[in-house]
Design a protein around this motif. Structure first.
Motif, PDB file in Angstrom:
ATOM      1  N   PHE A  56       0.806  -1.233   0.000  1.00 53.13           N
ATOM      2  CA  PHE A  56       0.000   0.000   0.000  1.00 53.13           C
ATOM      3  C   PHE A  56       0.840   1.284   0.000  1.00 53.13           C
ATOM      4  CE2 PHE A  56      -2.439  -3.259   2.413  1.00 53.13           C
ATOM      5  CZ  PHE A  56      -3.421  -3.471   1.466  1.00 53.13           C
ATOM      6  N   HIS A  57       2.129   1.159   0.219  1.00 50.73           N
ATOM      7  CA  HIS A  57       3.033   2.308   0.209  1.00 50.73           C
ATOM      8  C   HIS A  57       2.559   3.396   1.184  1.00 50.73           C
ATOM      9  CE1 HIS A  57       4.530   1.031  -4.077  1.00 50.73           C
ATOM     10  NE2 HIS A  57       4.743   0.113  -3.143  1.00 50.73           N
ATOM     11  N   MET A 117       9.630   6.403   7.603  1.00 46.53           N
ATOM     12  CA  MET A 117       8.478   6.868   6.831  1.00 46.53           C
ATOM     13  C   MET A 117       8.873   7.826   5.702  1.00 46.53           C
ATOM     14  SD  MET A 117       5.798   5.293   7.698  1.00 46.53           S
ATOM     15  CE  MET A 117       6.906   3.878   7.846  1.00 46.53           C
ATOM     16  N   LEU A 118      10.184   8.056   5.543  1.00 43.97           N
ATOM     17  CA  LEU A 118      10.643   8.797   4.371  1.00 43.97           C
ATOM     18  C   LEU A 118      10.713   7.905   3.134  1.00 43.97           C
ATOM     19  CD1 LEU A 118      13.566  10.799   6.034  1.00 43.97           C
ATOM     20  CD2 LEU A 118      11.293  11.661   5.444  1.00 43.97           C
ATOM     21  N   VAL A 119      10.679   6.576   3.366  1.00 40.08           N
ATOM     22  CA  VAL A 119      10.828   5.634   2.245  1.00 40.08           C
ATOM     23  C   VAL A 119       9.546   5.469   1.437  1.00 40.08           C
ATOM     24  CG1 VAL A 119      11.386   3.245   1.638  1.00 40.08           C
ATOM     25  CG2 VAL A 119      12.675   4.430   3.452  1.00 40.08           C
ATOM     26  N   ASN A 159       7.029   8.171  -5.631  1.00 45.85           N
ATOM     27  CA  ASN A 159       7.490   9.357  -6.342  1.00 45.85           C
ATOM     28  C   ASN A 159       6.747  10.622  -5.904  1.00 45.85           C
ATOM     29  OD1 ASN A 159       9.382   7.896  -7.952  1.00 45.85           O
ATOM     30  ND2 ASN A 159       7.697   7.226  -9.282  1.00 45.85           N
ATOM     31  N   LEU A 160       6.504  10.757  -4.593  1.00 43.95           N
ATOM     32  CA  LEU A 160       5.825  11.934  -4.062  1.00 43.95           C
ATOM     33  C   LEU A 160       6.818  13.072  -3.871  1.00 43.95           C
ATOM     34  CD1 LEU A 160       3.485  10.307  -1.389  1.00 43.95           C
ATOM     35  CD2 LEU A 160       2.945  10.925  -3.765  1.00 43.95           C
ATOM     36  N   THR A 198       6.654  13.971   1.462  1.00 40.54           N
ATOM     37  CA  THR A 198       7.525  13.034   2.175  1.00 40.54           C
ATOM     38  C   THR A 198       7.752  13.496   3.610  1.00 40.54           C
ATOM     39  OG1 THR A 198       8.661  12.451   0.121  1.00 40.54           O
ATOM     40  CG2 THR A 198       9.805  11.965   2.191  1.00 40.54           C
ATOM     41  N   VAL A 199       8.075  14.778   3.777  1.00 41.24           N
ATOM     42  CA  VAL A 199       8.286  15.331   5.119  1.00 41.24           C
ATOM     43  C   VAL A 199       6.988  15.275   5.920  1.00 41.24           C
ATOM     44  CG1 VAL A 199       8.881  17.428   6.411  1.00 41.24           C
ATOM     45  CG2 VAL A 199      10.198  16.781   4.373  1.00 41.24           C
TER      46      VAL A 199
END
Length: 413
Positions: free
Chosen positions: A112-113, A147-149, A155-156, A161-162
């Motif tokens: 689910f990324h 959770m940065l991965v 490709n966000l 990401t932050v």
């Protein structure tokens, strides 16, 4: 021995700087059940956000059902980790549940990324709750970094990401904070109940001490004067009638004293008690010598020393065959010293009554409330001296101390 009514109340607590500390209103405190409800609602809200995100991705029905099942398992584990009992569980058990939550957090991310990233906040909170401090915060930070991965896999943007890493850490803090709040509210309510029970026990102890001090002395005096009256009736009936009047006065005063004790009102005068003790001791054919050099005493000190004198005289009457008793009350240098010296002490005597009391222990506790001390000394030839010394004006009233015990003339010590 007249008494003046004085309400015995503890002063308000003070904090540094002279401010007064007030106890929070009971109605302002949330109930423990409400605190748990707030925690549960917050967990359900976070869970619902993740569930809505998954539903909006048009996943195949089997995969969607599996994801919802994982969410329910994570919710159940988080509820368990937010309970106080789990921290008392064996380390192996905690490691198993934390490991299971970690697997349920990270394995679905493969599928689910970023849509599953919110569940990492629950894991971060559980780590703070269950791990020792030196491990908890590094592990909490590590979860946030992981959770940065997921956004990188999707490709966000950097902002998204932050945001995911930050929301993970924030969720962990919320879970940790609400859990600790629920525990503290429960501890506060438990402590308040314990304090209420302690207040009741202390009041019972005060009542028992006051009754012991009052009735022990009064009943001993009544007994002695009654024996004197029996001897006087055949030979000196007029003197016997005078003694009967004194017995009536003592008994009426005892009744009044019991009423004041039950009402929490109590005050005595040391000088008046010394005059009364002189009369009672002389009725027991004991030679009395007194020295009184007193100025103005604080009301609490006056009452405490009067209670010490009553107990000391009761011991002289009950536990010795005294021929001489010396009573001394001297005030000098900001201190007050009361001394009761008597002879006729039988070292082998011990009151075998099961309810003989523990008067000197009670008096030691009373004197501590005025920064005073109580000492007892056995001398040669069966002599005994009890000395109480205290400040004439104690700087502040202390809480009632625990009972002390003195191995001395008091047979119950």
């Amino acid at each position: 021995m007249p008494h003046h009514d004085e309400i015995d109340t503890a002063p308000p607590a003070t904090v540094p700087g002279g401010a007064t500390s007030h106890t929070p209103d009971v109605l302002d405190l949330p109930a423990p059940r409400l605190a748990r409800v707030i925690l549960t609602v917050a967990l359900i809200s976070y869970l619902s956000v993740t569930a809505l995100n998954l539903v909006g991705t048009n996943l195949p029905t089997p995969l969607l059902l599996a994801s919802l099942g994982c969410l329910i398992l994570i919710f159940a584990l988080q509820l368990r980790h937010s309970g106080a009992a789990v921290r008392r569980a064996p380390v192996r058990h905690r490691a198993l549940t934390l490991g299971t939550q970690a697997l349920l957090t990270y394995l679905p991310i493969v599928v689910f990324h970023s849509q599953w990233g919110a569940m990492a906040g629950f894991l971060a909170g559980s780590l703070l709750l269950l791990l020792p401090g030196r491990w908890a915060w590094p592990a909490y930070g590590f979860v946030g970094l992981t959770m940065l991965v997921p956004p990188a896999l999707d490709n966000l943007s950097i902002q998204e990401t932050v945001y995911l890493a930050q929301s993970t850490l924030l969720t962990g803090l919320v879970v940790y904070g609400l859990t600790r709040m629920a525990e503290l509210v429960q501890a506060l309510h438990d402590t308040r109940s314990q304090l209420a029970g302690l207040a009741v026990a202390r009041e019972r102890l005060r009542f028992a001490r006051d009754l012991h001090d009052l009735l022990g002395y009064s009943l001993s005096a009544i007994t002695l004067k009654s024996e004197l009256i029996r001897r006087l009736i055949p030979l000196h009936p007029r003197r016997a009638m005078e003694e009967v009047s004194e017995v009536l006065t003592i008994s009426r005063q005892s009744l009044a004293d019991v009423r004041t004790v039950s009402s929490g009102l109590r005050s005595m005068s040391l000088e008046q008690e010394m005059r009364s003790a002189e009369s009672v001791l002389e009725a027991a054919d004991i030679e009395v010598r007194m020295e009184i050099r007193l100025g103005t005493l604080g009301q609490e000190v006056d009452s405490v020393l009067a209670a010490v004198l009553r107990e000391a005289v009761t011991n002289v009457l009950r536990h010795s065959r005294a021929g001489t008793c010396v009573l001394t009350a001297v005030q000098e240098g900001g201190r007050v010293r009361l001394s009761v010296f008597n002879d006729g002490v039988d070292r082998s005597y011990r009151d075998e009554s099961p309810h003989s009391g523990r008067g000197l222990g009670n008096l030691q506790a009373r004197l501590q409330s005025t920064h005073g001390t109580l000492t007892v000394t056995r001398g040669p030839g069966g002599t005994f001296e009890l000395t109480a010394e205290t400040l004439e004006q104690p700087p502040r009233r202390l809480a009632n101390p625990d009972d002390a015990d003195l191995g001395a003339q008091d047979p119950a010590a």
